[in-house]
Every structure is written in structure tokens, then in C-alpha cells.
Write a protein that holds these residues in place. Structure first.
Motif, PDB file in Angstrom:
ATOM      1  N   LEU A   1       6.293   2.453 -11.714  1.00 20.59           N
ATOM      2  CA  LEU A   1       5.173   3.588 -11.933  1.00 20.59           C
ATOM      3  C   LEU A   1       5.314   4.966 -11.222  1.00 20.59           C
ATOM      4  CD1 LEU A   1       2.409   0.813 -12.182  1.00 20.59           C
ATOM      5  CD2 LEU A   1       3.439   2.052 -14.138  1.00 20.59           C
ATOM      6  N   LYS A   2       5.044   4.932 -10.022  1.00 20.81           N
ATOM      7  CA  LYS A   2       5.221   6.115  -8.953  1.00 20.81           C
ATOM      8  C   LYS A   2       6.524   6.855  -9.120  1.00 20.81           C
ATOM      9  CE  LYS A   2       5.277   5.919  -4.697  1.00 20.81           C
ATOM     10  NZ  LYS A   2       6.751   6.833  -4.368  1.00 20.81           N
ATOM     11  N   ASP A   3       7.471   6.112  -9.057  1.00 17.19           N
ATOM     12  CA  ASP A   3       8.899   6.793  -9.207  1.00 17.19           C
ATOM     13  C   ASP A   3       9.310   6.918 -10.477  1.00 17.19           C
ATOM     14  OD1 ASP A   3       8.906   6.685  -6.413  1.00 17.19           O
ATOM     15  OD2 ASP A   3      10.368   5.377  -6.032  1.00 17.19           O
ATOM     16  N   LYS A   4       8.627   6.488 -11.613  1.00 17.14           N
ATOM     17  CA  LYS A   4       9.004   6.998 -12.899  1.00 17.14           C
ATOM     18  C   LYS A   4      10.345   6.510 -13.087  1.00 17.14           C
ATOM     19  CE  LYS A   4       5.465  10.422 -13.296  1.00 17.14           C
ATOM     20  NZ  LYS A   4       5.188  11.759 -13.710  1.00 17.14           N
ATOM     21  N   ALA A   5      10.799   5.410 -13.210  1.00 13.68           N
ATOM     22  CA  ALA A   5      12.126   4.753 -13.384  1.00 13.68           C
ATOM     23  C   ALA A   5      12.144   3.304 -13.721  1.00 13.68           C
ATOM     24  CB  ALA A   5      12.932   5.046 -11.995  1.00 13.68           C
ATOM     25  N   LEU A   6      13.188   2.785 -14.218  1.00 11.27           N
ATOM     26  CA  LEU A   6      13.558   1.483 -14.447  1.00 11.27           C
ATOM     27  C   LEU A   6      14.660   1.073 -13.373  1.00 11.27           C
ATOM     28  CD1 LEU A   6      13.451  -1.026 -16.250  1.00 11.27           C
ATOM     29  CD2 LEU A   6      15.546  -0.260 -17.629  1.00 11.27           C
ATOM     30  N   ILE A   7      14.408   0.221 -12.634  1.00  9.81           N
ATOM     31  CA  ILE A   7      15.086  -0.006 -11.543  1.00  9.81           C
ATOM     32  C   ILE A   7      15.931  -1.456 -11.655  1.00  9.81           C
ATOM     33  CG2 ILE A   7      15.042  -1.061  -8.875  1.00  9.81           C
ATOM     34  CD1 ILE A   7      12.249   0.208  -8.672  1.00  9.81           C
ATOM     35  N   ARG A   8      17.263  -1.178 -11.689  1.00  7.83           N
ATOM     36  CA  ARG A   8      18.134  -2.402 -11.895  1.00  7.83           C
ATOM     37  C   ARG A   8      18.590  -2.916 -10.464  1.00  7.83           C
ATOM     38  NH1 ARG A   8      23.390  -4.177 -12.447  1.00  7.83           N
ATOM     39  NH2 ARG A   8      24.141  -1.738 -11.838  1.00  7.83           N
ATOM     40  N   LEU A   9      18.381  -4.079 -10.136  1.00  4.74           N
ATOM     41  CA  LEU A   9      18.776  -5.069  -9.083  1.00  4.74           C
ATOM     42  C   LEU A   9      19.829  -5.764  -9.456  1.00  4.74           C
ATOM     43  CD1 LEU A   9      15.247  -5.590  -7.331  1.00  4.74           C
ATOM     44  CD2 LEU A   9      16.917  -3.630  -6.884  1.00  4.74           C
ATOM     45  N   GLU A  10      20.946  -5.739  -8.558  1.00  8.93           N
ATOM     46  CA  GLU A  10      22.156  -6.518  -8.909  1.00  8.93           C
ATOM     47  C   GLU A  10      21.895  -7.773  -7.827  1.00  8.93           C
ATOM     48  OE1 GLU A  10      25.873  -5.064  -8.556  1.00  8.93           O
ATOM     49  OE2 GLU A  10      25.778  -3.546 -10.043  1.00  8.93           O
TER      50      GLU A  10
ATOM     51  N   ALA B   1       0.999  -1.162   0.045  1.00 10.62           N
ATOM     52  CA  ALA B   1       0.121   0.097  -0.022  1.00 10.62           C
ATOM     53  C   ALA B   1       0.867   1.274   0.022  1.00 10.62           C
ATOM     54  CB  ALA B   1      -0.859   0.105   1.371  1.00 10.62           C
ATOM     55  N   ARG B   2       0.904   1.982   1.089  1.00 11.09           N
ATOM     56  CA  ARG B   2       2.063   2.891   1.422  1.00 11.09           C
ATOM     57  C   ARG B   2       3.306   2.498   1.681  1.00 11.09           C
ATOM     58  NH1 ARG B   2       0.718   8.698   4.549  1.00 11.09           N
ATOM     59  NH2 ARG B   2       2.623   9.636   4.129  1.00 11.09           N
TER      60      ARG B   2
ATOM     61  N   GLN C   1       8.783 -14.238   4.634  1.00  9.12           N
ATOM     62  CA  GLN C   1       9.161 -12.926   4.374  1.00  9.12           C
ATOM     63  C   GLN C   1       9.733 -12.721   2.961  1.00  9.12           C
ATOM     64  OE1 GLN C   1      10.229 -10.048   6.463  1.00  9.12           O
ATOM     65  NE2 GLN C   1       8.277 -10.928   7.292  1.00  9.12           N
ATOM     66  N   PRO C   2       9.567 -11.750   2.324  1.00 12.06           N
ATOM     67  CA  PRO C   2      10.005 -11.276   1.098  1.00 12.06           C
ATOM     68  C   PRO C   2      11.413 -11.226   1.078  1.00 12.06           C
ATOM     69  CG  PRO C   2       9.377  -9.377   2.019  1.00 12.06           C
ATOM     70  CD  PRO C   2       9.121 -10.235   3.017  1.00 12.06           C
ATOM     71  N   ILE C   3      12.331 -11.580  -0.045  1.00 16.63           N
ATOM     72  CA  ILE C   3      13.502 -11.600  -0.299  1.00 16.63           C
ATOM     73  C   ILE C   3      13.887 -10.116  -0.536  1.00 16.63           C
ATOM     74  CG2 ILE C   3      13.579 -13.855  -1.140  1.00 16.63           C
ATOM     75  CD1 ILE C   3      14.430 -12.406  -3.905  1.00 16.63           C
ATOM     76  N   HIS C   4      12.979  -9.170  -0.763  1.00 14.77           N
ATOM     77  CA  HIS C   4      13.474  -7.692  -0.979  1.00 14.77           C
ATOM     78  C   HIS C   4      12.349  -7.034  -0.539  1.00 14.77           C
ATOM     79  CE1 HIS C   4      15.973  -4.586  -2.070  1.00 14.77           C
ATOM     80  NE2 HIS C   4      15.198  -4.024  -2.904  1.00 14.77           N
ATOM     81  N   TYR C   5      12.303  -5.991  -0.095  1.00 19.05           N
ATOM     82  CA  TYR C   5      11.109  -5.056  -0.033  1.00 19.05           C
ATOM     83  C   TYR C   5      11.574  -3.548  -0.152  1.00 19.05           C
ATOM     84  CZ  TYR C   5      12.124  -3.993   4.861  1.00 19.05           C
ATOM     85  OH  TYR C   5      12.617  -3.721   6.143  1.00 19.05           O
ATOM     86  N   TRP C   6      10.758  -2.753  -0.390  1.00 22.43           N
ATOM     87  CA  TRP C   6      10.856  -1.231  -0.310  1.00 22.43           C
ATOM     88  C   TRP C   6      10.205  -0.751   0.696  1.00 22.43           C
ATOM     89  CZ3 TRP C   6      10.804  -4.115  -4.888  1.00 22.43           C
ATOM     90  CH2 TRP C   6      11.738  -3.750  -5.620  1.00 22.43           C
ATOM     91  N   LYS C   7      10.717   0.085   1.415  1.00 24.93           N
ATOM     92  CA  LYS C   7       9.985   0.761   2.606  1.00 24.93           C
ATOM     93  C   LYS C   7       8.994   1.920   2.157  1.00 24.93           C
ATOM     94  CE  LYS C   7       8.836   1.277   6.970  1.00 24.93           C
ATOM     95  NZ  LYS C   7       8.216   0.216   7.853  1.00 24.93           N
ATOM     96  N   VAL C   8       9.539   2.557   1.203  1.00 21.67           N
ATOM     97  CA  VAL C   8       8.846   3.623   0.247  1.00 21.67           C
ATOM     98  C   VAL C   8       8.574   2.846  -0.943  1.00 21.67           C
ATOM     99  CG1 VAL C   8       8.721   5.729  -0.742  1.00 21.67           C
ATOM    100  CG2 VAL C   8       9.869   5.482   1.603  1.00 21.67           C
ATOM    101  N   SER C   9       7.070   3.008  -1.305  1.00 21.78           N
ATOM    102  CA  SER C   9       6.884   2.053  -2.409  1.00 21.78           C
ATOM    103  C   SER C   9       7.288   2.846  -3.857  1.00 21.78           C
ATOM    104  CB  SER C   9       5.311   2.059  -2.627  1.00 21.78           C
ATOM    105  OG  SER C   9       4.819   1.080  -1.581  1.00 21.78           O
TER     106      SER C   9
ATOM    107  N   PRO D   1      15.269  10.806 -15.971  1.00 28.37           N
ATOM    108  CA  PRO D   1      15.237  11.999 -16.832  1.00 28.37           C
ATOM    109  C   PRO D   1      13.885  11.944 -17.672  1.00 28.37           C
ATOM    110  CG  PRO D   1      17.353  11.479 -16.505  1.00 28.37           C
ATOM    111  CD  PRO D   1      16.861  10.512 -15.878  1.00 28.37           C
ATOM    112  N   LEU D   2      13.586  10.803 -17.941  1.00 26.81           N
ATOM    113  CA  LEU D   2      12.497  10.722 -19.073  1.00 26.81           C
ATOM    114  C   LEU D   2      11.164  10.897 -18.594  1.00 26.81           C
ATOM    115  CD1 LEU D   2      13.670   7.315 -21.039  1.00 26.81           C
ATOM    116  CD2 LEU D   2      13.677   9.611 -21.566  1.00 26.81           C
ATOM    117  N   ASN D   3      10.960  10.671 -17.105  1.00 23.86           N
ATOM    118  CA  ASN D   3       9.624  11.064 -16.500  1.00 23.86           C
ATOM    119  C   ASN D   3       8.645  10.247 -16.923  1.00 23.86           C
ATOM    120  OD1 ASN D   3       8.499  12.451 -14.186  1.00 23.86           O
ATOM    121  ND2 ASN D   3       7.276  13.861 -15.659  1.00 23.86           N
ATOM    122  N   ASP D   4       8.899   9.047 -17.112  1.00 24.49           N
ATOM    123  CA  ASP D   4       7.860   7.876 -17.766  1.00 24.49           C
ATOM    124  C   ASP D   4       7.494   7.092 -16.595  1.00 24.49           C
ATOM    125  OD1 ASP D   4       7.096   8.791 -20.364  1.00 24.49           O
ATOM    126  OD2 ASP D   4       9.242   7.934 -21.000  1.00 24.49           O
ATOM    127  N   ARG D   5       6.274   6.882 -16.469  1.00 27.15           N
ATOM    128  CA  ARG D   5       5.584   5.567 -15.729  1.00 27.15           C
ATOM    129  C   ARG D   5       6.034   4.247 -16.553  1.00 27.15           C
ATOM    130  NH1 ARG D   5       1.369   5.945 -12.324  1.00 27.15           N
ATOM    131  NH2 ARG D   5       0.326   4.227 -13.357  1.00 27.15           N
TER     132      ARG D   5
END
Length: 404
Positions: A346-355, A268-269, A312-320, A370-374
Motif C-alpha cells: 500500500l505505502k510503497d505502491k508496488a506488487l512484491i514478488r518473493l522467491e 508500525a514504522r 521470529q518471523p520467517i521474513h520481515y521488512w525493516k522499512v514497512s 510505474p503505475l503508482n497504485d496502492r
């Protein structure tokens, strides 16, 4: 560009001895063509953009624009193009040399409201033999509410029709007023079809084993339930269920190193998370979560981030970031991206790369800010480039690579 030129004769000279008529024509042509060439150069510059990244300069090429909230892309074999879903209900074929097709006929009617519509598209593992295309979509029920459905049709040889569409799965009961349909489709290496579902924004249903909300489902390609599904024989549970306690799953992919299915889901949030779902296990929602409600209050059913009996998830974001789409990078084209997992935001308008180090996420990088795209969907193409779809009324298809 070489412009036409002829040697002037006496008849082409002006009475005052000025420019020959052909030279006047040449001047007019130059005046007309130069702005066009300048526009073309500017358009080409806009179509390709470059950004720094940790692994080198990224080159982003716009291949297509004007899509109506595209949701998913599936590449056809033999360089035959790609199928793209638009949330409003159209399935289209895109080819780099021919552009975007008219809507393909034979697609089922969809519930195109809020988060609902035409969603995921994947090819059957044996597509080369049977040309089956699988779709997930929101389907309206008799009482006006909706749920996720899945079916397949046969793509015609000319790519214009989806023939004999057959529904093989319906999420029941239908509880959505337009929210949390999921969904992603993945075939594993044994040929089973996994369907990652949302809980229709009805939180408690994720824990109800007699309902298909908030579940990961496992089926045969024709919709039959495998005999070894974890709840087969349990009269209080739906036999389709593989795992439960999920919220709104919008990413799923097989890890090429292990063959295991990974999924991710919206919190959620806060509390967006990645899981490696195992048979019969409970992934917590809404009892266990790392997030809070959109109001900032605690989730009413939540008992904490860690709850006995849940995974438990293997990874999570405290801020979605509001994650959608997921693709492991295992192509040879860019060794620097090996052991990376790409996820759209979508909200953060980015492509996330996880190693990755095995099943652990050890580093995160944000790209395309910089593209500001969802970013709605992410796939690795057969050519080794990363392809993303942007979620907008004039959505785009982008090809992403490293400077070579």
C-alpha cells in the motif's frame, strides 16, 4: 472500417459539377468516425501497459475501474465471474463479458469508518454444493466501538442476492475506533476456517489470551470451535485462538507445496513480517518487533527484536511497505513464476514478488511501481494470471501476466 458508398447519378451532382452528394456524406462520415477510432485505439493502449521485469516483460491489463476502495476478490467456479468487496459495504459480481453488477443484496451492515468496512470474501470449499460465501467485516458495537465479524450467506443462482446471512464469529471485546481489523479468511485442506485478525490498535491485547484482538482464530465452517484447538480447556484463554501476538494481519494464504498457512501483518514504522503460525505459539507483538512507533520512538512494551518465548518471523521488512493481500503462484501458465509469493504494498505502491526456497525467502522483486497504485489484494486466477485490486476511490482490477 468499410463505409457505405453508392455510385452517383446525375441527380446527385451539384449544379457546379462538384462532388456527388453521396461522396459528401462519405466525407462527413469519415470526419466523424476517424476521431472515434483514434480514441478507441488510445483507450486500448491505455488499458494495456508493459513493463520490464526479471522474468520477462510484464503485461498489465485494466479490466475494471471505478470501484470504491475494493478490498478482496474471489473467483467463482466454471468461469462464472468474481465477487469483489468494496470497503464502503457493497459486494458485487464482475464478469468479463458483462461488467460489474449492481450491489448484491443481503450483505450485513458494516462499520465503514477509517480502516473499517466490508473486508475479505472467500468461497466455501464445497461452494459447488451449497453456494456459501464467507465475508469478514467491521461491525459496530453498542458503545460505538467496533470489531471484526465473520459470517456466510448463500449466493442466489442469478448472483443478485446473498441469502440467509449468518454470523459465525465476533471479535470480542469490541475495542476499535476505526483501526486494525485485519482481516483475511482461509480454509485449509482439512476444511477448517482460519480468521486472521488485527489488534484494533490496542497493542497489549495481542498478548491477552482472554481477548480476540491480535489473534489467528481457527473454527469449523459453522463457527464451532474444534476440539483440538490449542487453548481448549484453558479457563484463562479463548478456545477459538490458534496463535497470538499478531498486530494487523492483512494477508493469509495456504502454501500449495506444504499445505501450511502463511500470514503476514503490518508493523508500525518498520517491522512488517511474514509468519507460518503454529498452534499455541506467540508471535511477539508488541513485546518483540523489528520496528518502532510511527513517531520514531521505541514501542513502549517492546523488549527487543528477539524475545524469549516468542517466535521470529520467517521474513520481515525493516522499512514497512505496508503489505496487504498474498498469493502463492503455482499455476502452470508461467513456469518462471513458480515458487513465488506475491504480496501487495500500500505505502510503497508496488506488487512484491518473493522467491522461495522451501520456507525461506531468497529474493525480492518489486513490480508495477510505474503505475503508482496502492495494491490491496492479490490473487492467482483460475487462468493462471495474477489479479490485483488497487485501493482508491476509483479502484481498479488489473490482470497481470508475462509476455508469451
Amino acid at each position: 472500417m468499410t463505409l457505405p458508398y453508392t455510385t452517383p447519378s446525375k441527380n446527385t451532382l451539384s449544379p457546379s459539377g462538384g462532388q456527388p452528394g453521396s461522396q459528401k456524406l462519405r466525407s462527413l462520415l469519415v470526419a466523424a468516425v476517424l476521431p472515434l477510432l483514434a480514441w478507441q485505439a488510445q483507450a486500448q493502449a491505455q488499458a494495456t501497459q508493459r513493463f520490464p521485469s526479471e522474468k520477462g516483460e510484464i503485461v498489465v491489463t485494466e479490466l475494471l475501474t471505478g470501484l470504491d476502495h475494493p478490498w478482496s476478490i474471489a473467483f467463482l467456479p466454471d468461469d462464472a465471474g468474481a465477487l469483489i468487496t468494496e470497503k464502503s459495504g457493497d459486494l458485487r459480481l464482475w464478469k468479463n463479458d458483462a461488467g460489474l453488477s449492481e450491489p448484491i443484496s443481503g450483505v450485513p451492515d458494516v462499520y465503514a469508518r477509517s480502516q473499517g468496512g466490508l473486508l475479505d470474501v472467500v468461497l466455501a470449499p464445497d461452494f459447488a454444493q451449497n453456494r456459501r460465501v464467507y465475508l469478514s467485516y467491521a461491525e459496530k458495537g453498542d458503545d460505538g466501538k467496533a470489531g471484526t465479524a465473520v459470517g456466510y450467506g448463500v449466493l442466489s443462482a442469478d448472483g443478485r442476492k446473498l441469502e440467509n446471512f449468518t454470523v459465525i464469529f465476533r471479535q470480542t471485546p469490541k475495542l476499535s475506533n476505526g483501526a486494525h481489523f485485519g482481516s483475511r479468511l482461509v480454509f485449509d485442506r482439512q476444511g477448517y476456517l482460519f480468521i486472521a485478525l488485527g489488534e484494533n490498535n490496542q497493542r497489549s491485547t495481542s498478548q491477552d489470551l482472554d481477548k480476540l484482538q491480535g489473534k489467528l482464530v481457527r473454527l469449523h465452517p459453522d463457527g464451532r470451535v474444534p476440539d483440538d484447538n490449542p487453548f481448549v480447556g484453558n479457563a484463562q484463554a479463548r478456545p477459538e485462538i490458534w496463535s497470538y501476538g499478531h498486530r494487523n494481519q492483512q494477508g493469509a494464504a495456504l502454501n500449495p507445496s506444504t499445505g501450511k498457512l502463511w500470514t503476514h501483518e503490518h508493523g508500525a514504522r518498520g517491522g512488517d513480517e511474514i509468519n507460518i503460525p503454529e498452534a499455541g505459539k506467540n508471535y511477539g507483538w508488541p513485546l518483540a518487533t523489528h520496528g518502532v512507533d510511527y513517531s520514531g520512538s521505541a514501542i513502549p512494551e517492546a523488549k527487543g527484536a528477539h524475545v524469549d518465548g516468542t517466535e521470529q518471523p520467517i521474513h520481515y521488512w525493516k522499512v514497512s511497505p505496508a503489505i496487504s493481500g498474498m498469493a502463492f503462484y503455482d499455476a502452470r501458465r508461467y513456469p518462471a513464476w513458480q515458487q513465488s509469493l506475491f504480496i501487495g504494498a500500500l505505502k510503497d505502491k508496488a506488487l512484491i514478488r518473493l522467491e522461495l526456497d522451501g520456507d525461506k525467502v531468497v529474493h525480492e522483486e518489486r513490480l508495477l511501481g510505474p503505475l503508482n497504485d496502492r495494491i490491496r489484494d492479490v490473487r492467482v486466477g483460475p487462468d493462471g494470471y495474477v489479479y490485483v485490486l488497487t485501493d482508491a476511490s476509483r479502484g481498479r482490477l488489473l490482470k497481470i501476466g508475462l509476455k508469451e
